[in-house]
Design a protein around this motif. Structure first.
Motif, short mmCIF file in Angstrom:
data_model
loop_
_atom_site.label_atom_id
_atom_site.label_comp_id
_atom_site.label_asym_id
_atom_site.label_seq_id
_atom_site.Cartn_x
_atom_site.Cartn_y
_atom_site.Cartn_z
N PHE A 44 60.04 38.71 67.65
CA PHE A 44 61.45 38.41 67.39
C PHE A 44 61.58 37.69 66.05
O PHE A 44 60.61 37.17 65.51
N THR A 45 62.81 37.73 65.51
CA THR A 45 63.09 37.12 64.21
C THR A 45 64.03 35.95 64.41
O THR A 45 65.04 36.08 65.09
N VAL A 46 63.71 34.81 63.79
CA VAL A 46 64.56 33.63 63.91
C VAL A 46 65.25 33.38 62.57
O VAL A 46 64.60 33.38 61.53
N TYR A 47 66.57 33.22 62.60
CA TYR A 47 67.32 32.91 61.37
C TYR A 47 67.71 31.45 61.39
O TYR A 47 68.11 30.93 62.43
N SER A 48 67.64 30.80 60.23
CA SER A 48 68.17 29.43 60.16
C SER A 48 68.65 29.15 58.74
O SER A 48 68.09 29.68 57.78
N PRO A 49 69.70 28.34 58.61
CA PRO A 49 70.21 28.03 57.27
C PRO A 49 69.30 27.09 56.49
O PRO A 49 69.38 27.02 55.28
N VAL A 141 66.88 44.87 60.87
CA VAL A 141 67.14 43.92 61.93
C VAL A 141 68.55 43.40 61.78
O VAL A 141 68.99 43.12 60.68
N TYR A 143 71.88 41.16 61.58
CA TYR A 143 72.05 39.89 60.87
C TYR A 143 73.50 39.46 60.99
O TYR A 143 74.39 40.30 61.23
N ASP A 144 73.75 38.18 60.83
CA ASP A 144 75.13 37.69 60.86
C ASP A 144 75.31 36.71 59.70
O ASP A 144 74.46 35.85 59.48
N PRO A 145 76.41 36.85 58.92
CA PRO A 145 76.54 36.01 57.73
C PRO A 145 76.63 34.51 58.05
O PRO A 145 76.44 33.70 57.16
N THR A 148 73.48 31.83 57.20
CA THR A 148 73.19 31.02 56.02
C THR A 148 74.13 29.83 55.94
O THR A 148 74.04 29.02 55.04
N ASN A 149 75.06 29.73 56.87
CA ASN A 149 75.98 28.60 56.85
C ASN A 149 75.59 27.53 57.87
O ASN A 149 74.89 26.59 57.54
N ASP A 150 76.00 27.71 59.13
CA ASP A 150 75.75 26.62 60.07
C ASP A 150 75.25 27.09 61.43
O ASP A 150 75.25 26.32 62.38
N PHE A 152 72.26 29.11 63.91
CA PHE A 152 70.89 29.59 64.03
C PHE A 152 70.95 30.91 64.80
O PHE A 152 71.86 31.12 65.59
N TYR B 11 77.03 20.97 58.24
CA TYR B 11 76.50 22.14 57.54
C TYR B 11 77.64 22.96 56.93
O TYR B 11 77.58 23.37 55.78
N THR B 15 78.43 23.91 52.92
CA THR B 15 78.51 25.26 52.36
C THR B 15 79.85 25.48 51.68
O THR B 15 79.91 25.97 50.56
N ASP B 181 77.31 35.30 51.57
CA ASP B 181 77.88 35.55 52.88
C ASP B 181 79.32 35.05 53.01
O ASP B 181 79.98 35.33 54.00
N GLY B 200 67.14 34.12 55.40
CA GLY B 200 66.74 32.91 56.12
C GLY B 200 65.97 33.18 57.39
O GLY B 200 66.10 32.45 58.36
N ASN B 202 62.55 33.44 59.81
CA ASN B 202 61.41 32.52 59.92
C ASN B 202 60.27 32.92 58.99
O ASN B 202 59.61 32.07 58.41
N LYS B 433 71.59 20.32 53.26
CA LYS B 433 71.62 20.44 54.72
C LYS B 433 70.34 19.89 55.35
O LYS B 433 70.36 19.38 56.46
#
Lengths: 181, 447
Positions: A44-49, A141, A143-145, A148-150, A152, B11, B15, B181, B200, B202, B433
Motif C-alpha cells: 500500500f501507499t501512504v500519502y502525507s503532507p 495509484v 491520489y487526492d489533492p 499535500t495540504n492537511d 493523510f 496545516y 498552505t 493542488d 508525498g 511514503n 508544517k
C-alpha cells in the motif's frame, strides 16, 4: 481495425484497482498502517503532507539507498579533482613559486570542491531515480489533492472481491472517507 | 512550543497563507520591481560603456587594480553565505525556527551568487575571454594554474552556485506540489511540470528526507570553504593588510554577519507585502538578530586581532598599512566600517531592539553598508597604501562606471528575488508544517 498504440501502456498506464482512504488525523493513519500490516498487506501507499517519524516507524521501511549515490558520487568527485589537477600539471610542466609540479596541498582545495559538487549532483540523481522514476506503480495509484495540504491518505491495491473487507478495516481505523478507485 | 508559529496556525492555514503570496501582490510590489529593473538598466548602460572603452573607465590606476568590482564580488558572495547557514547548518542542528525563514534565505543565496559571479567577469577587462578560466583542452595545450587561489575560487564559486541551486529546487518540490493542488488555469500546468510528479508518498519522502540530509551535510563544509577560498584570494598574496592567517575565519564570520543582515532587510518588506505576520513572527527576527550579534562580535574581534597583530608583530610595513587605513586618505571608509560593524551590533544586546522589526531593519541596512566598506577597506585601501608604492598612492577614486554597475548589481539581485517570491512559495510549506503539532484524534487543533 483499430490499432493499439504501444506507447499508451507506458505513458498512460491503466489505474491500479484498489481503495483510497483519507485521514484527518495522523494517529488514525498510523493505526490503519498497523492494521493493514497485521492483515498481510504490504504494497500500500501512504500519502502525507509532511514527513513524520510516526509514519516511518509504523511502515518500518529499509534505509533509503540514496546514501550509496552520495558516497559513490563523493568519491568519484574527489578522484576527478585529483586527476584534473595532477594530469593538467604534468601535461604542461611549469615550475610555479618554486613548488613541485604536482603539489598536493593546493590541489586539496579543488579535490574538496569536486567531492562536494559530484556528491551533491549524484544525491539529486539518487533521489530523482528512486523517488520519481523508480516509484512503485508509478502514476497508476489514486491520489487526492488534499494530501499535500492537511490530510493523510492510504491507497490499498485490492481486487474488487476483497474491497469491502479492506474498506471496513480502513473505516475501523478512523478513515474520514474511503473510495474505490 | 516556542519555536513554532502561533498555535492557531494549522496545516490548512499554512498552505493557504503561503499560496496566497502567489496571488496579486499589490502596487507596492510592482513599485519595488520597477525600481529594481530601473537600477538594472543603469547598470547595463554603464557596463556597455565599460565594454566599449575598457577598464580605464573604472578608475583603475597604479597600484589599485582591484577595486569596486572585486569589492562587490566579495560583498555578494558574503551575502550568499547566511542562506546556506540557515538552510543547511541550522537544519543539521535541528533548530525549528529556521523553517519559516530558510526559503527566503536560500533564494537570496542563489541570486547573490548569481550577482557575485558577474563581477570577476566584468573585472577581467576582456570579458569575452572569460572561458579561459575553464580547464578545457585548447589549441595551445595550456591548462589553468591550479596553484592559484583564483582558480580555487572559480571552482568554489561554481560548486557553490550549483549546490545551492539544487538545494533550493529540492526544497521547493513538495511545496510546488502543494500549490499545484490548489492552483487553477495556466499556473496549475506550470506547477504540475515543476513539481515533477511529487505526491508525498511514503516512498518519495523516504528517499527525499535522506537525500536532503546528505545535501545539507555536503553544503555545510562547502559554505565554510567558499568564503575561506575567497579570503585566500587575498591572504595568499604578500600585500600588507591581506597576508594574514586570520583571513579565512574572519571572512566566513563577516559573510554570515552581512548575510543575516540582508535576510532581515529582505524579510521585513516581504512579510509586510504578503501579510505573513502569523508565520514569520518577531521571534524569528529575534533569532536572526542573535545570529547577527554573534557573528558581528566575531568580526569585531577580528578587527581587534588584526590591528593588534599589526602593532605587536613588529613588521614595519604591516604597521604602516594599518596606520594608513585608519588615518590615511581613506579614513572615512575605515571608520564607516568600524562604526557600522564594530559598534552598531552592540545595540542588539538589547531585547527591545531585537524585538522591534523597524529597529532591526535600520540596523541591518547599516550592517550591509558597513560590510560593503569592510571589503572596500581590505581591498582598495590595502592596495593604495602599499608601502613599496608610496610615491603613487591615493590616486584612486571610484568612478561613475563603478557606482553605476554596483547599482545595477543591486537591481539585478532584487529583480530576481522579487520575481521568485511572487512566483514560488517564499516560505517553505512542508517544513513549517513539520514544526507544527500534527492533527491527532481527540485533541484536534481548532481551525
Amino acid at each position: 481495425m483499430k490499432l493499439v498504440n504501444p506507447l499508451a501502456a507506458i505513458f498512460h498506464p491503466p489505474p491500479t484497482p484498489g481503495l483510497l482512504a483519507v485521514f484527518g488525523h495522523l494517529d488514525a493513519a498510523v493505526d490503519a498502517i498497523g492494521r493493514l500490516r497485521a492483515a498481510g498487506h504490504s504494497d500500500f501507499t501512504v500519502y502525507s503532507p509532511v514527513p513524520r517519524h510516526e509514519l516511518e516507524d509504523a511502515l518500518d521501511q529499509p534505509v533509503s539507498p540514496v546514501r550509496m549515490f552520495t558516497l559513490i558520487g563523493g568519491i568519484a568527485g574527489c578522484a576527478v579533482g585529483a586527476w584534473l589537477t595532477l594530469y593538467m600539471s604534468y601535461d604542461w610542466p611549469i615550475v610555479l613559486g618554486g613548488k613541485p609540479i604536482g603539489s598536493i596541498p593546493p590541489y586539496v582545495v579543488i579535490m574538496f570542491e569536486m567531492t562536494v559538487l559530484f556528491g551533491a549532483l549524484s544525491t539529486i540523481l539518487g533521489i530523482a531515480f528512486n523517488a520519481l522514476f523508480a516509484a512503485r506503480r508509478l502514476g497508476t495509484v489514486a491520489y487526492d489533492p488534499r494530501f499535500t495540504n492537511d490530510k493523510f491518505g492510504i491507497f490499498v491495491p485490492s481486487e474488487p472481491a476483497r474491497a469491502s473487507q479492506v474498506e471496513s478495516l480502513l473505516r475501523g481505523a478512523g478513515a474520514e472517507e474511503v473510495r474505490r478507485a | 512550543m516556542a519555536d513554532t508559529p502561533t498555535s492557531r496556525v494549522t496545516y490548512d492555514v499554512v498552505t493557504r497563507s503561503i499560496a496566497r503570496t502567489l496571488g496579486n501582490p499589490g502596487k507596492g510590489y510592482f513599485a519595488l520591481l520597477a525600481l529594481a529593473v530601473a537600477l538594472l538598466a543603469v547598470g547595463i548602460v554603464c557596463l556597455l560603456f565599460l565594454l566599449r572603452y575598457g577598464l580605464g573607465l573604472a578608475g583603475y590606476s597604479h597600484p589599485v587594480y582591484w577595486a569596486v568590482y572585486i569589492t562587490c564580488f566579495v560583498f555578494w558572495v558574503g551575502i550568499a553565505h547566511s542562506g546556506t547557514l540557515i538552510s543547511a547548518i541550522l537544519f543539521l542542528f535541528r533548530s525549528g525556527w529556521r523553517t519559516a525563514v530558510y526559503r527566503t534565505a536560500e533564494a537570496m543565496t542563489v541570486f547573490a551568487v548569481m550577482t557575485a559571479g558577474l563581477f570577476p567577469l566584468i573585472h577581467i577587462g576582456r570579458q569575452w575571454y572569460f572561458y579561459w578560466l575553464i580547464p578545457y583542452p585548447n589549441e595551445r595545450g595550456l591548462w589553468p594554474n591550479f596553484k592559484s587561489p583564483l582558480i580555487w575560487d572559480e571552482f568554489a564559486i561554481g560548486t557553490y552556485f550549483t549546490v545551492s541551486t539544487v538545494f533550493l529546487i529540492m526544497g521547493l518540490i513538495p511545496d510546488i506540489a502543494a500549490v499545484r493542488d490548489l492552483a487553477t488555469g495556466w499556473r496549475k500546468k506550470l506547477y504540475a511540470i515543476t513539481a515533477v510528479g511529487w505526491r508525498g508518498t511514503n516512498e518519495q519522502w523516504r528517499h527525499y528526507t535522506r537525500g536532503y540530509l546528505y545535501l545539507a551535510a555536503l553544503a555545510t563544509p562547502l559554505v565554510l570553504s567558499v568564503h575561506s577560498v575567497v579570503s585566500w584570494d587575498f591572504a595568499m598574496a604578500l600585500v600588507p593588510g591581506w597576508h594574514a592567517t586570520l583571513f579565512a575565519p574572519y571572512f566566513v564570520a563577516g559573510a554570515i554577519y552581512s548575510g543575516v543582515a540582508m535576510v532581515i532587510t529582505l524579510l521585513v518588506p516581504i512579510r509586510k507585502l504578503f501579510h505573513l505576520e502569523e508565520l514569520i513572527t518577531v521571534h524569528h527576527f529575534e533569532n536572526l538578530a542573535k545570529l547577527c550579534l554573534l557573528t558581528g562580535l566575531i568580526v569585531s574581534m577580528s578587527y581587534c586581532t588584526e590591528n593588534f597583530t599589526a602593532w605587536f608583530g613588529g613588521n614595519a610595513h604591516e604597521r604602516a598599512a594599518f596606520w594608513y587605513r585608519a588615518f590615511g586618505p581613506f579614513w572615512w571608509a575605515s571608520w564607516t566600517m568600524n562604526i557600522c560593524n564594530g559598534l552598531l551590533p552592540w545595540l542588539l544586546w538589547s531585547k527591545k531592539v531585537r524585538t522591534s522589526v523597524v529597529a532591526l531593519f535600520v540596523v541591518s541596512i547599516f550592517v550591509n553598508i558597513g560590510m560593503w566598506f569592510e571589503r572596500f577597506v581590505i581591498i582598495v585601501v590595502s592596495l593604495a597604501g602599499e608601502p613599496f608604492e608610496r610615491f603613487a598612492n591615493a590616486t584612486y577614486n571610484p568612478t561613475w562606471a563603478d557606482w553605476g554597475i554596483m547599482a545595477g548589481s543591486f537591481g539585478w539581485f532584487f529583480m530576481w528575488f522579487l520575481l521568485f517570491v511572487k512566483n514560488f512559495p517564499a516560505v517553505s510549506i512542508s517544513e513549517v508544517k513539520e514544526v507544527l503539532p500534527a492533527p491527532k484524534r481527540g485533541k484536534a487543533v481548532a481551525a
